[in-house]
Structures are given as structure tokens and as C-alpha cells.
Motif scaffolding. Structure first.
Motif, short mmCIF file in Angstrom:
data_model
loop_
_atom_site.label_atom_id
_atom_site.label_comp_id
_atom_site.label_asym_id
_atom_site.label_seq_id
_atom_site.Cartn_x
_atom_site.Cartn_y
_atom_site.Cartn_z
N SER A 258 0.83 -1.21 0.00
CA SER A 258 0.00 0.00 0.00
C SER A 258 0.86 1.26 0.00
O SER A 258 0.57 2.24 -0.69
CB SER A 258 -0.92 0.00 1.22
N LEU A 259 1.97 1.21 0.75
CA LEU A 259 2.89 2.36 0.81
C LEU A 259 3.49 2.64 -0.56
O LEU A 259 3.69 3.80 -0.93
CB LEU A 259 3.99 2.08 1.83
N SER A 260 3.78 1.59 -1.32
CA SER A 260 4.40 1.78 -2.63
C SER A 260 3.50 2.57 -3.58
O SER A 260 3.99 3.21 -4.51
CB SER A 260 4.73 0.42 -3.26
N ARG A 261 2.20 2.54 -3.34
CA ARG A 261 1.25 3.25 -4.20
C ARG A 261 1.11 4.73 -3.80
O ARG A 261 0.46 5.50 -4.50
CB ARG A 261 -0.12 2.58 -4.11
N GLN A 262 1.72 5.10 -2.68
CA GLN A 262 1.60 6.48 -2.20
C GLN A 262 2.76 7.36 -2.63
O GLN A 262 2.67 8.58 -2.53
CB GLN A 262 1.49 6.48 -0.68
N PHE A 263 3.87 6.76 -3.09
CA PHE A 263 5.08 7.53 -3.40
C PHE A 263 5.53 7.26 -4.82
O PHE A 263 5.60 6.11 -5.25
CB PHE A 263 6.20 7.17 -2.42
N PRO A 264 5.87 8.32 -5.55
CA PRO A 264 6.44 8.14 -6.89
C PRO A 264 7.95 7.88 -6.78
O PRO A 264 8.55 8.11 -5.73
CB PRO A 264 6.18 9.50 -7.56
N PRO A 265 8.59 7.39 -7.83
CA PRO A 265 10.04 7.24 -7.83
C PRO A 265 10.73 8.58 -7.57
O PRO A 265 10.19 9.64 -7.91
CB PRO A 265 10.35 6.71 -9.23
N PHE A 266 11.91 8.55 -6.97
CA PHE A 266 12.63 9.79 -6.66
C PHE A 266 14.13 9.52 -6.68
O PHE A 266 14.58 8.38 -6.49
CB PHE A 266 12.20 10.35 -5.31
N PRO A 267 14.95 10.57 -6.92
CA PRO A 267 16.41 10.39 -6.97
C PRO A 267 17.03 10.42 -5.58
O PRO A 267 16.54 11.07 -4.67
CB PRO A 267 16.88 11.59 -7.80
N PRO B 167 16.70 10.33 11.97
CA PRO B 167 17.34 9.22 11.24
C PRO B 167 18.53 9.65 10.41
O PRO B 167 18.57 10.76 9.87
CB PRO B 167 16.21 8.70 10.34
N HIS B 168 19.51 8.76 10.32
CA HIS B 168 20.64 8.90 9.43
C HIS B 168 20.43 7.89 8.30
O HIS B 168 20.84 6.73 8.42
CB HIS B 168 21.97 8.60 10.15
N PHE B 169 19.79 8.31 7.23
CA PHE B 169 19.58 7.38 6.12
C PHE B 169 20.94 7.13 5.48
O PHE B 169 21.66 8.06 5.13
CB PHE B 169 18.58 7.95 5.12
N HIS B 170 21.25 5.87 5.30
CA HIS B 170 22.61 5.51 4.90
C HIS B 170 22.63 4.14 4.25
O HIS B 170 21.67 3.36 4.35
CB HIS B 170 23.52 5.48 6.12
N ALA B 171 23.74 3.84 3.61
CA ALA B 171 24.03 2.50 3.10
C ALA B 171 25.37 2.07 3.69
O ALA B 171 26.37 2.77 3.53
CB ALA B 171 24.09 2.50 1.58
N ALA C 72 20.83 13.97 -1.26
CA ALA C 72 19.55 14.12 -1.95
C ALA C 72 18.69 12.89 -1.71
O ALA C 72 19.19 11.76 -1.71
CB ALA C 72 19.79 14.30 -3.45
N GLY C 73 17.40 13.10 -1.49
CA GLY C 73 16.48 12.01 -1.24
C GLY C 73 16.15 11.79 0.22
O GLY C 73 15.27 10.98 0.55
N HIS C 74 16.84 12.52 1.12
CA HIS C 74 16.60 12.35 2.56
C HIS C 74 15.14 12.67 2.91
O HIS C 74 14.50 11.93 3.69
CB HIS C 74 17.54 13.26 3.35
N HIS C 75 14.59 13.74 2.35
CA HIS C 75 13.22 14.14 2.66
C HIS C 75 12.22 13.05 2.26
O HIS C 75 11.32 12.71 3.03
CB HIS C 75 12.88 15.45 1.94
N GLU C 76 12.38 12.49 1.07
CA GLU C 76 11.46 11.45 0.60
C GLU C 76 11.58 10.17 1.43
O GLU C 76 10.57 9.53 1.76
CB GLU C 76 11.74 11.14 -0.87
N LEU C 77 12.81 9.80 1.78
CA LEU C 77 13.02 8.61 2.59
C LEU C 77 12.38 8.76 3.97
O LEU C 77 11.77 7.83 4.51
CB LEU C 77 14.51 8.32 2.73
N ARG C 78 12.51 9.97 4.52
CA ARG C 78 11.91 10.20 5.84
C ARG C 78 10.38 10.14 5.76
O ARG C 78 9.73 9.62 6.67
CB ARG C 78 12.36 11.55 6.40
N ALA C 79 9.81 10.67 4.69
CA ALA C 79 8.35 10.62 4.53
C ALA C 79 7.87 9.18 4.43
O ALA C 79 6.84 8.81 5.02
CB ALA C 79 7.94 11.41 3.29
N MET C 80 8.61 8.35 3.70
CA MET C 80 8.24 6.93 3.60
C MET C 80 8.36 6.23 4.95
O MET C 80 7.48 5.46 5.35
CB MET C 80 9.13 6.24 2.57
N SER C 81 9.44 6.51 5.66
CA SER C 81 9.64 5.90 6.97
C SER C 81 8.54 6.32 7.95
O SER C 81 8.01 5.49 8.69
CB SER C 81 11.02 6.28 7.51
#
Length: 297
Positions: free
Chosen positions: A134-143, A196-200, A168-177
Motif C-alpha cells: 500500500s505504501l508503494s502506491r503512495q510515493f512516486p520514484p525519486f532520486p 534518522p541517518h539514512f545511509h548504506a 539528496a532524497g533524505h526528505h522522501e526517505l523520511r516521509a516513507m519511513s
């Protein structure tokens, strides 16, 4: 008018003897040892000294929600990380990298977590998959791109990680989380970190294990690392530590490691020539199974 006489009914001893005897319950034969499932044991020697963060519980599944980025072998980021990991291992020989070895054709994959480890009962698995779908349907792809190198420590303080922090992308990742929080609370699991520290993660090392007799609770020292997975999280920090007998451990990564990597390579890491990745799907791993859904919001 005479009262009717009351007759006392008695039973002879012969009638008692006619009652069937009570049969004793027979014990079922014990199962053959070959039919018994082995109880999972935590054997760090089979996993480069790593230990479970939670003991095994029958009927419980460990899940993890994340987005993945494929790093092609010929890409600039792959070439940069090869150099970075080579230098990092010279400064800190205890590091283990996440790159697959002995498989030249295999693509390298970086994971950016959107959740802590999630502990599910069997009946909760389908509900979590439905929530992620369901979450996947709420967010478009992002860089997404990376900005700096840092050292991060897990909640249990058993391992430390050399990581690439997201720019780049921190804002979108936080919204998904954040969108996952109601689902996690519904199954009595912790939400992701407040800051959060979004990281790999690209490499890890074992941290010194605390002595069994010590159990002091304290906040993570801000000087311990460049950044922790949970800056405000309380962890066990004993005054004495017991080194691993079979696997080398560290108190923390050398201070000059992250500083040197950022000084020499952060500009290359954040360069558009190195790589901007499009996050196009979200994944959930439950046990050993991975399920993915395309972002289509």
C-alpha cells in the motif's frame, strides 16, 4: 388413608463386580531423534563473530523494510568504493566489507533502511506485506545520492559500520519511513529513529563485547562516532570490555578513518558524475524471503 411406604433400593455386591474396570492410559512412544527439529543456536563462529540481537523464538520472523540501489561494476561509484574500502582496511584491518567475493558477475547492492529490525509472529507477515504494498502506491520514484562517509553503531552496540550517508532524497526517505509508523505501532514494534541517518553500510567491524557482570545504562557519547543509528538511544556501556577470543574487535573505528575519507573523497562521492540513483521500488525481507513493489504514487 395410609401413606405409601418408602422403599430403599440397594444394589448387591454382584452388581458392583459387573462394572468395567478403569483402564490405565498408555504412554505414547517417544519420537525418534531423527524426527525432532534442531533448536537454532547462536554460533558466532559461523558468522564472523556476529551475534543475534534477539534470541531465536519459535514462530517469530525477523523483517526489514528498505530500498535498494544496484551498483554496476563499471560505474564510477563502484570504482570509488573499491579505492575507499582498500584504504579503509589499511587504516582499520578489522573491517569486513559487504561486497560479494568470488562472484565477478554479481551486481553489488546497497540497502537504505526504512525500519529497524521488525519481529513478527507468523500471522502478522501478510499484514506487513500488505502495508508495504500500500505504501508503494503512495510515493512516486525519486532520486537519491550520497554526501559523506560516517561511522554508525547498532542499537545493541555489537557492531560498528562504515557508511555512506544520504544527501539528496533524505526528505522522501523520511516521509516513507514516517508513513510506516502506524503499521509498526499496530504490531507493537518501534518506529524508525527520531533523527534518522539514512545511509548504506559498506563495511563493518565487531565491537568489544561487554563483560557479563557489567550492566550500566548510559547515552551514546557524541564523541564515540560521527553519527549513530540511534543518537538518543540508551545502550549498555560497561567500564570494562571483554575481547573476542576468535575474532578481532575494536572499541570504535580509528578517528582518522572517517575524517580522512571525507577529506579525500566526499567531493567525489557527492559528485553527479559518481552517481544519482532513482529509487523505484520498496522491499521487505521476512526471514530469507524478499518481496518488492514498484513505487507508483
Amino acid at each position: 388413608m395410609k401413606r405409601a411406604s418408602q422403599t430403599l433400593v440397594t444394589y448387591s455386591s454382584s452388581e458392583d463386580e459387573d462394572q468395567p474396570p478403569v483402564k490405565k492410559k498408555r504412554k505414547l512412544p517417544s519420537l525418534s531423534p531423527s524426527l525432532l527439529l534442531p533448536v537454532p543456536t547462536d554460533n558466532p563462529t559461523l558468522h564472523q563473530g556476529r551475534v543475534r540481537s534477539q534470541p531465536h523464538v519459535e514462530g517469530q520472523w525477523v523483517a526489514h523494510i528498505y530500498v535498494s540501489l544496484i551498483v554496476e561494476r563499471r560505474s564510477n561509484l563502484h570504482k570509488l568504493l573499491d579505492v575507499v574500502l582498500g584504504e579503509a582496511k589499511v587504516i582499520s584491518p578489522t573491517l569486513h566489507d559487504f561486497w560479494p567475493t568470488g562472484e565477478p558477475s554479481k551486481k553489488h547492492e546497497l540497502h537504505i533502511s526504512l525500519s529497524r529490525p521488525i519481529y513478527l509472529r507468523t500471522h502478522q507477515r501478510e499484514g506487513l506485506k500488505a502495508a508495504v504494498k500500500s505504501l508503494s502506491r503512495q510515493f512516486p520514484p525519486f532520486p537519491v545520492s550520497f554526501a559523506t562517509f560516517s561511522e554508525l553503531v547498532n542499537d545493541e552496540r555489537t557492531r560498528t559500520f562504515l557508511a555512506l550517508e544520504v544527501g539528496a532524497g533524505h526528505h522522501e526517505l523520511r516521509a516513507m519511513s514516517n508513513a510506516l509508523t502506524p503499521t509498526l505501532h499496530a504490531i507493537r514494534q518501534k518506529e524508525f529513529y527520531e533523527d534518522p541517518h539514512f545511509h548504506a553500510s559498506i563495511a563493518w567491524a565487531l565491537l568489544d563485547r561487554p563483560a557479563p557482570s557489567q550492566s550500566l545504562i548510559a547515552d551514546v557519547s557524541p564523541t564515540l562516532t560521527e553519527g549513530t543509528l540511534s543518537p538518543s538511544h540508551a545502550v549498555s556501556v560497561p567500564p570494562e570490555r571483554v575481547p573476542e577470543a576468535d575474532f578481532p574487535t575494536v572499541t570504535q573505528l580509528p578517528e582518522e578513518l572517517v575524517r580522512s575519507l571525507n577529506h579525500r573523497y566526499s567531493s567525489a562521492l557527492s559528485s553527479t558524475k559518481t552517481g544519482i540513483f532513482d529509487v523505484e521500488e520498496i522491499a521487505v525481507k521476512i526471514g530469507k524471503e524478499v518481496y518488492t513493489w514498484q513505487l507508483s504514487g
